[in-house]
Design a protein around this motif. Structure first.
Motif, short mmCIF file in Angstrom:
data_model
loop_
_atom_site.label_atom_id
_atom_site.label_comp_id
_atom_site.label_asym_id
_atom_site.label_seq_id
_atom_site.Cartn_x
_atom_site.Cartn_y
_atom_site.Cartn_z
N HIS A 293 0.84 -1.20 0.00
CA HIS A 293 0.00 0.00 0.00
C HIS A 293 0.87 1.25 0.00
O HIS A 293 0.68 2.18 -0.78
CB HIS A 293 -0.93 0.02 1.22
CG HIS A 293 -2.37 0.04 0.83
ND1 HIS A 293 -2.93 1.15 0.23
CD2 HIS A 293 -3.35 -0.89 0.90
CE1 HIS A 293 -4.20 0.89 -0.04
NE2 HIS A 293 -4.48 -0.34 0.35
N GLU A 294 1.84 1.23 0.91
CA GLU A 294 2.70 2.41 1.02
C GLU A 294 3.54 2.59 -0.25
O GLU A 294 3.86 3.71 -0.63
CB GLU A 294 3.58 2.28 2.26
CG GLU A 294 4.23 3.56 2.71
CD GLU A 294 3.25 4.64 3.18
OE1 GLU A 294 2.06 4.33 3.38
OE2 GLU A 294 3.71 5.78 3.36
N SER A 295 3.86 1.50 -0.90
CA SER A 295 4.62 1.64 -2.15
C SER A 295 3.82 2.49 -3.14
O SER A 295 4.39 3.27 -3.91
CB SER A 295 4.96 0.28 -2.76
OG SER A 295 3.86 -0.28 -3.47
N GLN A 296 2.51 2.39 -3.09
CA GLN A 296 1.69 3.16 -4.02
C GLN A 296 1.49 4.60 -3.57
O GLN A 296 1.50 5.52 -4.39
CB GLN A 296 0.35 2.44 -4.25
CG GLN A 296 0.57 1.13 -4.97
CD GLN A 296 1.54 1.31 -6.14
OE1 GLN A 296 1.24 2.00 -7.11
NE2 GLN A 296 2.73 0.71 -6.05
N SER A 297 1.33 4.82 -2.26
CA SER A 297 1.23 6.22 -1.81
C SER A 297 2.53 6.95 -2.11
O SER A 297 2.52 8.10 -2.53
CB SER A 297 0.88 6.28 -0.32
OG SER A 297 1.83 5.58 0.44
N ARG A 298 3.65 6.26 -1.92
CA ARG A 298 4.95 6.90 -2.19
C ARG A 298 5.17 7.08 -3.68
O ARG A 298 5.83 8.03 -4.11
CB ARG A 298 6.09 6.08 -1.58
CG ARG A 298 5.97 5.89 -0.10
CD ARG A 298 5.89 7.16 0.69
NE ARG A 298 7.19 7.58 1.19
CZ ARG A 298 7.39 8.70 1.88
NH1 ARG A 298 6.36 9.50 2.15
NH2 ARG A 298 8.57 9.03 2.32
N THR A 299 4.65 6.18 -4.49
CA THR A 299 4.76 6.34 -5.94
C THR A 299 4.11 7.65 -6.37
O THR A 299 4.71 8.46 -7.07
CB THR A 299 4.07 5.18 -6.66
OG1 THR A 299 4.81 3.98 -6.39
CG2 THR A 299 4.03 5.40 -8.18
N TRP A 300 2.86 7.87 -5.91
CA TRP A 300 2.13 9.06 -6.38
C TRP A 300 2.63 10.33 -5.71
O TRP A 300 2.63 11.40 -6.31
CB TRP A 300 0.62 8.85 -6.21
CG TRP A 300 0.13 7.80 -7.16
CD1 TRP A 300 -0.02 6.46 -6.89
CD2 TRP A 300 -0.21 7.96 -8.55
NE1 TRP A 300 -0.44 5.79 -8.03
CE2 TRP A 300 -0.58 6.69 -9.06
CE3 TRP A 300 -0.25 9.07 -9.41
CZ2 TRP A 300 -0.98 6.49 -10.38
CZ3 TRP A 300 -0.66 8.88 -10.73
CH2 TRP A 300 -1.01 7.59 -11.21
N GLU A 301 3.08 10.21 -4.47
CA GLU A 301 3.58 11.39 -3.77
C GLU A 301 4.99 11.77 -4.25
O GLU A 301 5.25 12.95 -4.51
CB GLU A 301 3.63 11.11 -2.26
CG GLU A 301 4.25 12.24 -1.44
CD GLU A 301 4.61 11.84 -0.01
OE1 GLU A 301 4.38 10.68 0.37
OE2 GLU A 301 5.12 12.70 0.72
N ASN A 302 5.88 10.79 -4.32
CA ASN A 302 7.30 11.09 -4.56
C ASN A 302 7.75 10.84 -5.99
O ASN A 302 8.32 11.72 -6.62
CB ASN A 302 8.18 10.26 -3.62
CG ASN A 302 8.07 10.74 -2.19
OD1 ASN A 302 7.73 11.90 -1.94
ND2 ASN A 302 8.32 9.86 -1.25
N LEU A 303 7.53 9.63 -6.47
CA LEU A 303 8.08 9.29 -7.81
C LEU A 303 7.38 10.12 -8.88
O LEU A 303 8.01 10.58 -9.83
CB LEU A 303 7.93 7.78 -8.09
CG LEU A 303 8.64 6.89 -7.05
CD1 LEU A 303 8.39 5.41 -7.34
CD2 LEU A 303 10.12 7.17 -7.01
N VAL A 304 6.07 10.33 -8.70
CA VAL A 304 5.34 11.21 -9.61
C VAL A 304 5.40 12.66 -9.10
O VAL A 304 5.88 13.57 -9.78
CB VAL A 304 3.87 10.77 -9.76
CG1 VAL A 304 3.10 11.74 -10.66
CG2 VAL A 304 3.78 9.35 -10.31
N GLY A 305 4.93 12.89 -7.87
CA GLY A 305 4.66 14.24 -7.37
C GLY A 305 5.88 15.07 -7.02
O GLY A 305 5.75 16.28 -6.78
#
Ligand code: ZN
Length: 499
Positions: A293-305
């Motif tokens: 789950h956190e891998s996805q929140s971090r994807t959208w927050e950090n890797l994308v955002g």
């Protein structure tokens, strides 16, 4: 093929799912809407519904149905709905049947009461006001651990609730690798000189922040039909049912952190949103573990955002919304400021790199607490000493120290490591997505994020809980959890840029 035992099992499991989703709604309401006076009554409702869900699940009937369905499981393809459902339900059943419903209810009640005490204790920076509640939570957790066969390490039992099948020793190994790589990296970055991010603090109108967060979320895939966004002091995501995704964000008037919080919670939301709807109201109908789950929140927050290409699209818009604050700040300076690495007090505000050390500190303290190697009364001092050791920071008060997070009040010991595991996994999945999708930056610069979202939905979100976290990671990436790609990503990102 009609299998009556399977239909009966599905009916029973749907009731259990409905009860636990109703519990989620009570929790969401407690954090978002409920006046403080409701806390004691709410603790009772939450305890009752938790106990009912448990009683409905751990029954002789379900045990019998699982037995009858053994041959169907064995004759079905491992990946099929039927085999996955029976396999996962049996695993959940074996685990749940070890914990008496009375203890489940007590855990819920204690956690609801402690959560209500946590807010005021944090406000007053008064650890002693929360300590009795934490003592109760800890004692109940120790009773919980005793329900299971002795594990190699006590902490294994706690960790298994959030990251099934993962062992404390494996986490420790990954964290040692992170610590060894990140501590010198932080030093290097600090030595390279200060980055000016003073323009990120100032007056930012909350309504405009909220609208801008929503604009980003809509570009990612948020719709009014299936999503909502509310305010809380401590952001979280809740999904009380399929097609009902609730994000919360913490909007502060003096910085723009709410934008990243909204993207973070969007990542949690889109994972739940993307789970195959055919799995709804079964044990398979949600994300597989907190680490994923956190891998996805971090994807959208950090890797994308926090990417350059994301801000190439959004920064001119943000400048228009806040012209006085950002009108004269150029895009590259803004990009560097939102990616500034600098040790700080608060985990949720920490940058991508130092964040992991906040987690490692909590991971170590939790093990000491559950093993009775550290008394709760000594926890604030132990916290402060380790902040100094790992991040070189002096903690001025408990509000900004040991009281900052709600997890321990919520009784969630074993939860924290999943955050740093999520960072590690996020980059493994990201690299795999880029192999398939090619240059995402070009699309981000146009404000297009749908291809990434669709890829993640197809390769990860759809699966729900059909497989174990390890199987899920291997199916998406082709390899096991491994910190190397994550460390390489951070090194490359932080390498000095040619002027
Ligand atoms: Zn999160």
């Amino acid at each position: 093929m009609k299998v009556p035992a399977l239909d009966r099992l599905l009916e029973r499991l749907a009731e259990v799912s409905d009860l636990s989703r109703a519990g989620m709604l009570l929790f969401w309401d407690q954090r978002v809407m409920m006046p403080p006076g409701g806390s004691e009554a709410r603790a009772e409702s939450v305890a009752t519904i938790g106990r009912l869900a448990q009683e409905r699940f751990v029954t002789a009937e379900i045990e019998q149905l699982l037995e009858e369905l053994r041959s169907l499981e064995e004759s079905s393809d491992y990946d099929s709905f039927e085999a996955s459902l029976i396999r996962v339900t049996r695993h959940d059943f074996e685990k749940a049947s070890r914990v008496p419903p009375e203890l489940v209810g007590e855990l819920r009640r204690a956690s609801a009461l402690a959560l209500s005490a946590w807010g005021p204790a944090k406000e007053a920076s008064n650890f002693e006001a929360l300590r009795p509640f934490l003592e109760k939570n800890l004692a109940l957790r120790q009773r919980y651990v005793e329900c299971f066969d002795p594990a190699e390490e006590t902490y294994d039992v706690l960790l298994d609730d959030y990251e099934p099948n993962m062992k404390t020793a494996e986490v420790r190994e990954i964290f040692i690798e992170l610590k060894d790589a990140l501590v010198p990296l932080i030093k290097e970055v600090e030595d390279a000189g200060e980055i000016d991010d003073s323009f990120l603090t100032g007056e930012f109108d909350p309504a405009r922040q909220r609208d801008f967060g929503l604009e980003i979320a809509r570009r990612f895939g948020y719709t009014d039909e299936e999503w909502r966004l509310d305010q809380t002091p401590h952001p979280f995501m809740s999904s009380p049912g399929a097609g009902d995704i609730r994000l919360t964000s913490n909007i502060r008037t003096n910085d723009l952190s709410s934008l990243f919080a909204t993207m973070h919670e969007f990542g949690h939301g889109v994972y739940e949103w993307g789970v195959d709807r055919a799995l709804a109201r079964t044990p398979l109908g949600s994300g597989v573990s907190l680490g994923l789950h956190e891998s996805q929140s971090r994807t959208w927050e950090n890797l994308v955002g926090r990417s350059r290409s994301f801000w190439r699209f959004f920064y001119p818009r943000l400048q228009q919304v806040f012209p006085a604050q950002l009108g004269s700040v150029d895009e590259e300076d803004f990009y560097r400021a939102v990616n500034r690495v600098h040790p700080s007090l608060i985990r949720i505000d920490a940058d991508e790199v130092t964040y992991n050390l906040h987690i490692i500190l909590r991971f170590e303290l939790e093990q000491e607490l559950i093993d009775d190697r550290l008394a709760l009364e000594d926890l604030p001092a132990a916290w402060n000493a380790r902040m100094e050791e790992y991040l070189g920071i002096d903690v001025p008060d408990d509000a900004r120290g040991v009281l900052q997070d709600m997890h321990w009040a919520g009784g969630n010991l074993g939860y924290f490591p999943t955050y740093a595991l999520g960072n590690v996994i996020s980059v493994q999945i990201w690299e795999r997505a880029k192999q398939d999708l090619g240059d995402l930056d070009e699309r981000f610069e146009q404000g297009e994020f749908g291809e990434l979202r669709d890829w993640l939905t197809e390769h990860l979100y759809r699966m729900g809980r059909k497989f174990t976290p390890q199987e899920t990671i291997e199916r998406v990436t082709g390899s096991r959890i491994d910190a190397k790609l994550y460390v390489r990503y951070l090194r490359e990102k932080l390498a000095p840029q040619p002027a």
